[in-house]
Design a protein around this motif. Structure first.
Motif, PDB file in Angstrom:
ATOM      1  N   ALA A 220     -64.656 -21.828  35.734  1.00 35.31           N
ATOM      2  CA  ALA A 220     -63.778 -21.263  36.769  1.00 35.31           C
ATOM      3  C   ALA A 220     -63.861 -19.745  36.695  1.00 35.31           C
ATOM      4  O   ALA A 220     -62.862 -19.043  36.821  1.00 35.31           O
ATOM      5  CB  ALA A 220     -62.340 -21.768  36.603  1.00 35.31           C
TER       6      ALA A 220
ATOM      7  N   TYR B 118     -59.681 -10.886  46.047  1.00 35.06           N
ATOM      8  CA  TYR B 118     -59.162 -11.453  44.798  1.00 35.06           C
ATOM      9  C   TYR B 118     -58.861 -10.378  43.742  1.00 35.06           C
ATOM     10  O   TYR B 118     -57.786 -10.365  43.141  1.00 35.06           O
ATOM     11  CB  TYR B 118     -60.155 -12.496  44.263  1.00 35.06           C
ATOM     12  CG  TYR B 118     -59.709 -13.122  42.977  1.00 35.06           C
ATOM     13  CD1 TYR B 118     -58.748 -14.127  42.961  1.00 35.06           C
ATOM     14  CD2 TYR B 118     -60.224 -12.690  41.749  1.00 35.06           C
ATOM     15  CE1 TYR B 118     -58.310 -14.686  41.776  1.00 35.06           C
ATOM     16  CE2 TYR B 118     -59.789 -13.243  40.563  1.00 35.06           C
ATOM     17  CZ  TYR B 118     -58.842 -14.244  40.579  1.00 35.06           C
ATOM     18  OH  TYR B 118     -58.398 -14.787  39.390  1.00 35.06           O
TER      19      TYR B 118
ATOM     20  N   ALA C 117     -60.219 -19.235  32.322  1.00 39.15           N
ATOM     21  CA  ALA C 117     -59.095 -18.313  32.507  1.00 39.15           C
ATOM     22  C   ALA C 117     -58.527 -18.493  33.914  1.00 39.15           C
ATOM     23  O   ALA C 117     -59.250 -18.340  34.905  1.00 39.15           O
ATOM     24  CB  ALA C 117     -59.555 -16.867  32.309  1.00 39.15           C
TER      25      ALA C 117
ATOM     26  N   ASP D 264     -68.385 -22.071  38.404  1.00 32.19           N
ATOM     27  CA  ASP D 264     -67.215 -22.144  39.300  1.00 32.19           C
ATOM     28  C   ASP D 264     -67.538 -23.127  40.420  1.00 32.19           C
ATOM     29  O   ASP D 264     -68.684 -23.216  40.867  1.00 32.19           O
ATOM     30  CB  ASP D 264     -66.894 -20.761  39.882  1.00 32.19           C
ATOM     31  CG  ASP D 264     -65.470 -20.694  40.436  1.00 32.19           C
ATOM     32  OD1 ASP D 264     -64.634 -19.989  39.822  1.00 32.19           O
ATOM     33  OD2 ASP D 264     -65.185 -21.336  41.470  1.00 32.19           O
TER      34      ASP D 264
HETATM   35  C1  LIG Z   1     -57.504 -17.842  39.795  1.00 38.02           C
HETATM   36  S1  LIG Z   1     -59.247 -17.955  39.843  1.00 38.02           S
HETATM   37  C2  LIG Z   1     -59.693 -17.364  38.218  1.00 38.02           C
HETATM   38  C3  LIG Z   1     -60.986 -16.585  38.214  1.00 38.02           C
HETATM   39  C4  LIG Z   1     -61.302 -15.881  36.892  1.00 38.02           C
HETATM   40  N1  LIG Z   1     -61.465 -16.820  35.806  1.00 38.02           N
HETATM   41  C5  LIG Z   1     -60.272 -14.844  36.539  1.00 38.02           C
HETATM   42  O1  LIG Z   1     -59.634 -14.996  35.508  1.00 38.02           O
HETATM   43  O2  LIG Z   1     -60.109 -13.893  37.294  1.00 38.02           O
HETATM   44  C6  LIG Z   1     -59.478 -19.690  39.702  1.00 38.02           C
HETATM   45  C7  LIG Z   1     -60.904 -20.129  39.863  1.00 38.02           C
HETATM   46  O3  LIG Z   1     -60.981 -21.517  39.524  1.00 38.02           O
HETATM   47  C8  LIG Z   1     -61.977 -22.080  40.336  1.00 38.02           C
HETATM   48  N2  LIG Z   1     -61.834 -23.548  40.316  1.00 38.02           N
HETATM   49  C9  LIG Z   1     -60.838 -24.275  40.877  1.00 38.02           C
HETATM   50  N3  LIG Z   1     -61.034 -25.584  40.648  1.00 38.02           N
HETATM   51  C10 LIG Z   1     -62.181 -25.681  39.920  1.00 38.02           C
HETATM   52  C11 LIG Z   1     -62.902 -26.777  39.365  1.00 38.02           C
HETATM   53  N4  LIG Z   1     -62.489 -28.039  39.534  1.00 38.02           N
HETATM   54  N5  LIG Z   1     -64.035 -26.522  38.681  1.00 38.02           N
HETATM   55  C12 LIG Z   1     -64.475 -25.236  38.523  1.00 38.02           C
HETATM   56  N6  LIG Z   1     -63.826 -24.164  39.027  1.00 38.02           N
HETATM   57  C13 LIG Z   1     -62.684 -24.385  39.700  1.00 38.02           C
HETATM   58  C14 LIG Z   1     -61.735 -21.440  41.682  1.00 38.02           C
HETATM   59  O4  LIG Z   1     -62.818 -21.599  42.551  1.00 38.02           O
HETATM   60  C15 LIG Z   1     -61.447 -20.007  41.274  1.00 38.02           C
HETATM   61  O5  LIG Z   1     -62.609 -19.223  41.284  1.00 38.02           O
END
Ligand SMILES: C[S@@+](CC[C@H](N)C(=O)[O-])C[C@H]1O[C@@H](n2cnc3c(N)ncnc32)[C@H](O)[C@@H]1O
Length: 253
Positions: free
Chosen positions: A73, A38, A142, A97
């Motif tokens: 998240a 990631y 984010a 998350d």
């Molecule tokens: C693109 S990543 C962003 C990670 C971090 N915030 C960053 O900016 O690098 C999106 C994250 O959202 C989480 N996510 C997706 N659906 C979610 C939900 N319903 N509740 C909590 N987290 C969620 C995913 O598991 C993932 O880790």
């Protein structure tokens, strides 16, 4: 809002319409697949600019020493790591998350950097947070809201767990404003990203989903209206990089 489509009971998963109940599982598969690569992929795809966006997002947050913050998240922990300087040693950061693989990478990265005290990791769904009302001074999300099935429920939960006077901040891909830039941006999104994904992460599909999910996310004014409808006050947004991303803010009063 489940981003409902023309077909009842379905929602968007990128450009595909899928049953509402399935989206969470599909998003989970994407992030379990990308977790290990990631951080590298974020740097490659954005040429490192995501770091500038995240720094600005945290630097302009309404937060102070000793505050308790929820980063929803939170994934691999970029935002939480930056917030640590803002809340200081007496502050508390909860990284929430839904995905155990992303959280594990985040916790390991944080521990490797010596960020241990003041951090808590909670596997949770943004749509139904396991925290009491009014328990955080700031709630951030984010690049996460786009992936949540029921965004209205997530916004309502963010409001519920905020203390009165607290701020919610959403950093998310948004709608590019300059027409001349759109074809270039589309080329990057739909031609370059999946190729980078295939080359460096052996996973083109997840990066195709990334590009598609950005196009399906509510644009600036629509997201602002959703925050107002959720009950946030003084809602506003600021475009960064010509609207490639936007920061939305709202307050609990
Ligand atoms: C693109 S990543 C962003 C990670 C971090 N915030 C960053 O900016 O690098 C999106 C994250 O959202 C989480 N996510 C997706 N659906 C979610 C939900 N319903 N509740 C909590 N987290 C969620 C995913 O598991 C993932 O880790």
């Amino acid at each position: 809002m489940n981003e409902s489509t023309d077909k009842p009971g379905t929602t968007h998963f990128g450009f595909r319409d899928v049953p509402v109940a399935e989206k969470q599982k599909l998003v989970g598969e994407v992030f379990s697949s990308v977790a290990g690569n990631y951080d590298l992929m974020n740097d490659l795809m954005s040429l490192g600019i995501h770091r500038v966006w995240k720094r600005y997002f945290v630097a302009t947050a309404q937060v102070g020493k000793g505050d308790r913050v929820l980063d929803l998240a939170g994934g691999t922990g970029d935002i939480a790591a930056l917030l640590k300087d803002r809340v200081g040693p007496e502050g508390e950061l909860v990284l929430g998350d839904i995905n155990g693989d992303m959280l594990r990478v985040g916790r390991d990265r944080m521990t490797d950097r010596g960020n241990v005290r003041g951090f808590e990791y909670v596997q949770c769904n943004a749509q139904a947070l396991p925290f009491p009302d009014a328990s955080f001074d700031l709630v951030t999300i984010a690049f996460g809201l786009r992936n949540v099935t029921d965004k209205d429920a997530a916004l309502a939960e963010m409001l519920r767990v905020l203390k009165v006077g607290g701020q919610a901040r959403v950093l998310e891909f948004s709608e590019v404003k300059a027409d001349w830039f759109k074809p270039l941006y589309d080329f990057h999104s739909f031609k370059v990203l999946p190729r980078l994904g295939r080359l460096f992460a052996h996973d083109a599909d997840s990066y195709q989903y990334l590009a598609e999910s950005i196009r399906k996310h509510p644009p600036q004014d629509e997201l602002k209206a959703m925050m107002e409808a959720a009950g946030f006050e003084r809602c506003d947004y600021r475009n960064l990089s010509g609207g490639i991303v936007a920061i939305h803010t709202g307050y609990k009063v």
